[in-house]
Design a protein around this motif. Structure first.
Motif, PDB file in Angstrom:
ATOM      1  N   ALA A   1     -85.687   6.471 -27.679  1.00  0.00           N
ATOM      2  CA  ALA A   1     -85.547   8.083 -27.714  1.00  0.00           C
ATOM      3  C   ALA A   1     -87.658   7.752 -27.285  1.00  0.00           C
ATOM      4  O   ALA A   1     -87.494   9.148 -26.885  1.00  0.00           O
ATOM      5  CB  ALA A   1     -86.146   7.898 -28.851  1.00  0.00           C
TER       6      ALA A   1
ATOM      7  N   LEU B   1     -83.466   9.270 -32.025  1.00  0.00           N
ATOM      8  CA  LEU B   1     -83.956   8.125 -32.763  1.00  0.00           C
ATOM      9  C   LEU B   1     -82.644   8.116 -33.623  1.00  0.00           C
ATOM     10  O   LEU B   1     -82.763   6.533 -34.385  1.00  0.00           O
ATOM     11  CB  LEU B   1     -84.635   9.197 -33.343  1.00  0.00           C
ATOM     12  CG  LEU B   1     -86.147   9.353 -32.413  1.00  0.00           C
ATOM     13  CD1 LEU B   1     -87.742  10.582 -33.993  1.00  0.00           C
ATOM     14  CD2 LEU B   1     -86.642   7.727 -32.637  1.00  0.00           C
ATOM     15  N   CYS B   2     -81.776   8.465 -33.553  1.00  0.00           N
ATOM     16  CA  CYS B   2     -80.698   7.946 -34.801  1.00  0.00           C
ATOM     17  C   CYS B   2     -80.109   7.208 -33.585  1.00  0.00           C
ATOM     18  O   CYS B   2     -79.695   6.350 -34.542  1.00  0.00           O
ATOM     19  CB  CYS B   2     -79.677   9.171 -35.526  1.00  0.00           C
ATOM     20  SG  CYS B   2     -80.949  10.484 -36.637  1.00  0.00           S
ATOM     21  N   VAL B   3     -79.599   7.409 -33.184  1.00  0.00           N
ATOM     22  CA  VAL B   3     -78.515   6.895 -31.771  1.00  0.00           C
ATOM     23  C   VAL B   3     -79.110   5.861 -31.493  1.00  0.00           C
ATOM     24  O   VAL B   3     -78.677   4.057 -31.491  1.00  0.00           O
ATOM     25  CB  VAL B   3     -77.705   7.402 -30.955  1.00  0.00           C
ATOM     26  CG1 VAL B   3     -76.622   6.902 -29.871  1.00  0.00           C
ATOM     27  CG2 VAL B   3     -77.212   8.520 -31.545  1.00  0.00           C
ATOM     28  N   LYS B   4     -80.334   6.048 -30.584  1.00  0.00           N
ATOM     29  CA  LYS B   4     -80.761   4.441 -29.986  1.00  0.00           C
ATOM     30  C   LYS B   4     -82.335   4.793 -29.881  1.00  0.00           C
ATOM     31  O   LYS B   4     -83.100   5.549 -29.290  1.00  0.00           O
ATOM     32  CB  LYS B   4     -80.886   4.589 -28.234  1.00  0.00           C
ATOM     33  CG  LYS B   4     -78.676   4.619 -27.761  1.00  0.00           C
ATOM     34  CD  LYS B   4     -78.422   4.570 -27.054  1.00  0.00           C
ATOM     35  CE  LYS B   4     -77.454   4.224 -26.278  1.00  0.00           C
ATOM     36  NZ  LYS B   4     -76.645   4.467 -25.270  1.00  0.00           N
ATOM     37  N   PRO B   5     -82.834   3.869 -31.115  1.00  0.00           N
ATOM     38  CA  PRO B   5     -84.167   4.327 -31.420  1.00  0.00           C
ATOM     39  C   PRO B   5     -84.995   3.755 -29.963  1.00  0.00           C
ATOM     40  O   PRO B   5     -85.868   3.888 -29.890  1.00  0.00           O
ATOM     41  CB  PRO B   5     -85.304   3.484 -32.616  1.00  0.00           C
ATOM     42  CG  PRO B   5     -83.208   2.990 -32.767  1.00  0.00           C
ATOM     43  CD  PRO B   5     -82.332   4.005 -32.043  1.00  0.00           C
TER      44      PRO B   5
ATOM     45  N   VAL C   1     -84.144  14.191 -32.385  1.00  0.00           N
ATOM     46  CA  VAL C   1     -83.577  13.382 -33.656  1.00  0.00           C
ATOM     47  C   VAL C   1     -82.188  12.910 -33.629  1.00  0.00           C
ATOM     48  O   VAL C   1     -82.160  11.410 -34.169  1.00  0.00           O
ATOM     49  CB  VAL C   1     -83.436  14.307 -34.589  1.00  0.00           C
ATOM     50  CG1 VAL C   1     -82.448  13.708 -36.229  1.00  0.00           C
ATOM     51  CG2 VAL C   1     -85.217  15.856 -35.088  1.00  0.00           C
ATOM     52  N   PHE C   2     -81.500  13.631 -32.725  1.00  0.00           N
ATOM     53  CA  PHE C   2     -80.108  12.543 -32.535  1.00  0.00           C
ATOM     54  C   PHE C   2     -80.587  11.129 -32.226  1.00  0.00           C
ATOM     55  O   PHE C   2     -79.603  10.125 -31.976  1.00  0.00           O
ATOM     56  CB  PHE C   2     -79.574  13.641 -31.623  1.00  0.00           C
ATOM     57  CG  PHE C   2     -78.060  12.418 -31.670  1.00  0.00           C
ATOM     58  CD1 PHE C   2     -76.747  12.894 -32.373  1.00  0.00           C
ATOM     59  CD2 PHE C   2     -78.339  12.446 -30.048  1.00  0.00           C
ATOM     60  CE1 PHE C   2     -75.910  12.166 -31.887  1.00  0.00           C
ATOM     61  CE2 PHE C   2     -76.631  11.648 -29.404  1.00  0.00           C
ATOM     62  CZ  PHE C   2     -75.614  11.314 -30.532  1.00  0.00           C
TER      63      PHE C   2
END
Length: 152
Positions: free
Chosen positions: A71, A64-68, A61-62
Motif C-alpha cells: 500500500a 491497507l487492510c489487505v497488503k499493508p 483503504v482496501f
C-alpha cells in the motif's frame, strides 16, 4: 458572420474584465461566441464532487487492510484526490452564473446586437449537465428566420 469563437471548460478561468473584453471584441467583429462548462455553483455539485473524490480513496483503504506493505506505493492517491477536489471546488466557485454572464453581455453589447443565451443540458454519456453560453449576431438570427419563412 465572419468566424465563431469557442471555449471549452475554460471560461471560469477568466476574470470578468477579461471576459467582457473578449465579448466586446466578438460584438465588434460580429463573430459568434460559445462557451461550454461542466461546472456550476451549487451545493449539489460540490457534494457530488466530494463523494466522487472520497471514492478515489477507497482503493487505498482496501490496500491497507489487505497488503499493508504494498500500500505504500499508493501514497500519492490521497494527494491527487485532494488536489483534484480543490481544483474542482475553485472552478465551481468561479463558474459564471446565468445572471453574471448576461450582465457582462449587456455591458459588452449595450445596443443588443447579439442574441445571448445560457442553458444547461444533459448530454448522453455525461452524468453532469453541460452549461452553454452562446452569443450570435442578430443579423444571423434574422437571416435564418427570413430563410425559413421563404421555404414555407
Amino acid at each position: 458572420m465572419d468566424g465563431f469563437r469557442t471555449m471549452f471548460a475554460s471560461m471560469h478561468h477568466l476574470e470578468p474584465d477579461v471576459l467582457r473584453i473578449i465579448l466586446q471584441d466578438c460584438v465588434q467583429r460580429k463573430q459568434g461566441f460559445a462557451s461550454f462548462e461542466q461546472t456550476w455553483r451549487s451545493w449539489s455539485f460540490l457534494i457530488g464532487m466530494f463523494v466522487v473524490h472520497i471514492t478515489l480513496l477507497a482503493p487505498i483503504v482496501f490496500a491497507l487492510c489487505v497488503k499493508p506493505f504494498r500500500a505504500r506505493k499508493l501514497f500519492l492517491l490521497p494527494l491527487e484526490a485532494f488536489v483534484s477536489f480543490h481544483d474542482g471546488v475553485v472552478s465551481a466557485l468561479r463558474t459564471y452564473s446565468r445572471d453574471e454572464f448576461l450582465t457582462l453581455t449587456r455591458e459588452a453589447d449595450p445596443y443588443g446586437t447579439f442574441h445571448w443565451t445560457v442553458e444547461q443540458e444533459f448530454v448522453m454519456g455525461h452524468f453532469l449537465p453541460i452549461t452553454t453560453y452562446v452569443g450570435i449576431p442578430n443579423e444571423c438570427c434574422n437571416a435564418g428566420e427570413e430563410q425559413s419563412k421563404k421555404k414555407m
